[in-house]
Design an enzyme around this catalytic site. Structure first.
Site, PDB file in Angstrom:
ATOM      1  CG  HIS A   1      59.160 -18.944  83.954  1.00 13.99           C
ATOM      2  ND1 HIS A   1      59.776 -19.563  82.889  1.00 13.99           N
ATOM      3  CD2 HIS A   1      59.934 -17.878  84.257  1.00 13.99           C
ATOM      4  CE1 HIS A   1      60.879 -18.890  82.575  1.00 13.99           C
ATOM      5  NE2 HIS A   1      60.990 -17.865  83.386  1.00 13.99           N
ATOM      6  N   GLY A   2      56.700 -21.126  82.261  1.00 15.25           N
ATOM      7  CA  GLY A   2      56.664 -21.840  80.988  1.00 15.25           C
ATOM      8  C   GLY A   2      58.017 -22.326  80.472  1.00 15.25           C
ATOM      9  CG  ASP A   3      62.139 -22.015  78.707  1.00 21.50           C
ATOM     10  OD1 ASP A   3      62.340 -23.241  78.779  1.00 21.50           O
ATOM     11  OD2 ASP A   3      62.927 -21.246  78.113  1.00 21.50           O
ATOM     12  CG  LEU A   4      61.344 -22.045  86.608  1.00 21.47           C
ATOM     13  CD1 LEU A   4      61.339 -20.520  86.494  1.00 21.47           C
ATOM     14  CD2 LEU A   4      60.486 -22.469  87.785  1.00 21.47           C
TER      15      LEU A   4
ATOM     16  CG  ASN B   1      65.282 -18.775  81.427  1.00 26.84           C
ATOM     17  OD1 ASN B   1      66.167 -18.049  80.968  1.00 26.84           O
ATOM     18  ND2 ASN B   1      64.429 -19.433  80.649  1.00 26.84           N
TER      19      ASN B   1
END
Ligand SMILES: Nc1ncnc2c1ncn2[C@@H]1O[C@H](COP(=O)(O)OP(=O)(O)O)[C@@H](O)[C@H]1O
Ligand SMILES: [Mg+2]
Length: 303
Positions: free
Chosen positions: A190-193, A197
């Site tokens: 995901h990269g920005d969990l 979000n």
């Protein structure tokens, strides 16, 4: 329709291009609404994108997300959502990348993980991570590209005269490369969990939104969780949640605790390094986010 926060973030991040996008936003909104035959509602809290609930012609509830087309992150968000295919994340219903528009499945009721107490919030992140981490489409970059931010910081402040503790940055730069080189597997991340979000949904208890779309070690994903939600709040009782969250991730996901600690440290320093990019020499600097406190806590636990 353009809030002060949206204007501030978009112009600070994308400069002239961002300003032009803001200018055209009302027009883009009506253009895309006509093209996709939808009725947009009042926007959500806006930060970097224009995001609003929308109703499709057949009554389907959806969400419209508009962003700066060429410079923004929608070009990674779209392939990431396509690869998730609705497992652990909202479905991508339509995309028009030249116009910077995505149409998303609406998560209902949509309560954010930030509104859930621990340990249930961390369990929500675990539930999502278990299904999100599928093979990554080749277009999505390796997390290692983010290490360039450390190199840029150290090139700008080689003499430890920068705003951040120098040892944080040098340690994180080396550690990130070691972690990437020793990754047990490489998956779609995901990269920005973080807590804003992950939303409560109906077809699945929790669904992620807003992926950045990266490829790498699954343990990378826990990093941003540790200094969220409300990263600007430096209340020590929030930083004190970090050890139990890490133990919960290790127990529920089966990842080695030392790799979680290491990724937590790297991602916290990375967050500060990104913030420091806009720091001008001579300006006063005090740690602006909990990421600094989390990094300091975890530094002491690194082997
Ligand atoms: N699919 C969705 N269903 C329900 N609410 C959503 C959805 N997508 C976004 N939102 C709401 O809009 C907010 C901002 O969306 P997000 O994609 O995270 O934008 P940004 O990239 O600017 O952070 C979210 O925090 C959430 O409240
Ligand atoms: Mg978001």
């Amino acid at each position: 329709m353009i809030t002060a926060a949206l204007r501030q973030n978009v112009t600070a991040t994308w400069g002239e291009e961002g300003a032009r996008w803001l200018e055209r936003l009302p027009e883009t909104l009506s253009e895309i609404s006509a093209l996709w035959d939808l009725v947009p509602g009042e926007p959500f809290d806006l930060s970097y994108h224009y995001v609003a609930p929308a109703t499709l012609a057949d009554g389907t509830p959806a969400v419209l997300k508009l962003g700066v087309p060429s410079a923004g992150s929608l070009a990674e968000e779209a392939p990431a959502l396509t690869a998730f295919a609705g497992r652990g994340a909202v479905r991508l219903l339509r995309a028009d990348l030249p116009r910077g528009a995505l149409l998303l499945e609406r998560a209902l009721p949509g309560r954010r993980a930030r509104d859930v107490p621990e340990p249930a919030a961390t369990s929500a992140a675990v539930a999502v991570m278990r299904v999100l981490h599928v093979p990554s489409p080749p277009v999505l970059p390796d997390v290692l590209v983010q290490a360039r931010a450390f190199d840029a910081y150290l090139a700008r402040f080689p003499d430890a005269d920068g705003p951040l503790p120098h040892a944080h940055v040098t340690t994180a730069a080396g550690l990130m490369r070691e972690l990437c080189a020793s990754s047990p597997s490489r998956v779609l991340l995901h990269g920005d969990l973080h807590h804003d979000n992950i939303l409560e949904a109906s077809r699945s208890p929790w669904l992620a939104i807003d992926p950045h779309g990266l490829t790498g070690d699954p343990a990378y994903e826990i990093g941003s969780w540790l200094f969220n939600p409300t990263p600007a709040n430096r209340d020590p009782s929030l930083t004190a949640l970090v050890p139990s969250r890490l133990e919960q991730f290790a127990a529920e996901l089966g990842y080695p605790l030392e790799r979680l600690v290491a990724w937590g440290f790297v991602k916290s320093v990375l967050s500060d390094v990104w913030t420091a990019e806009s720091w001008v020499r001579g300006a006063t600097w005090s740690p602006v986010s909990r990421a600094h406190d989390v990094a300091s806590l975890l530094l002491a636990q690194l082997p």
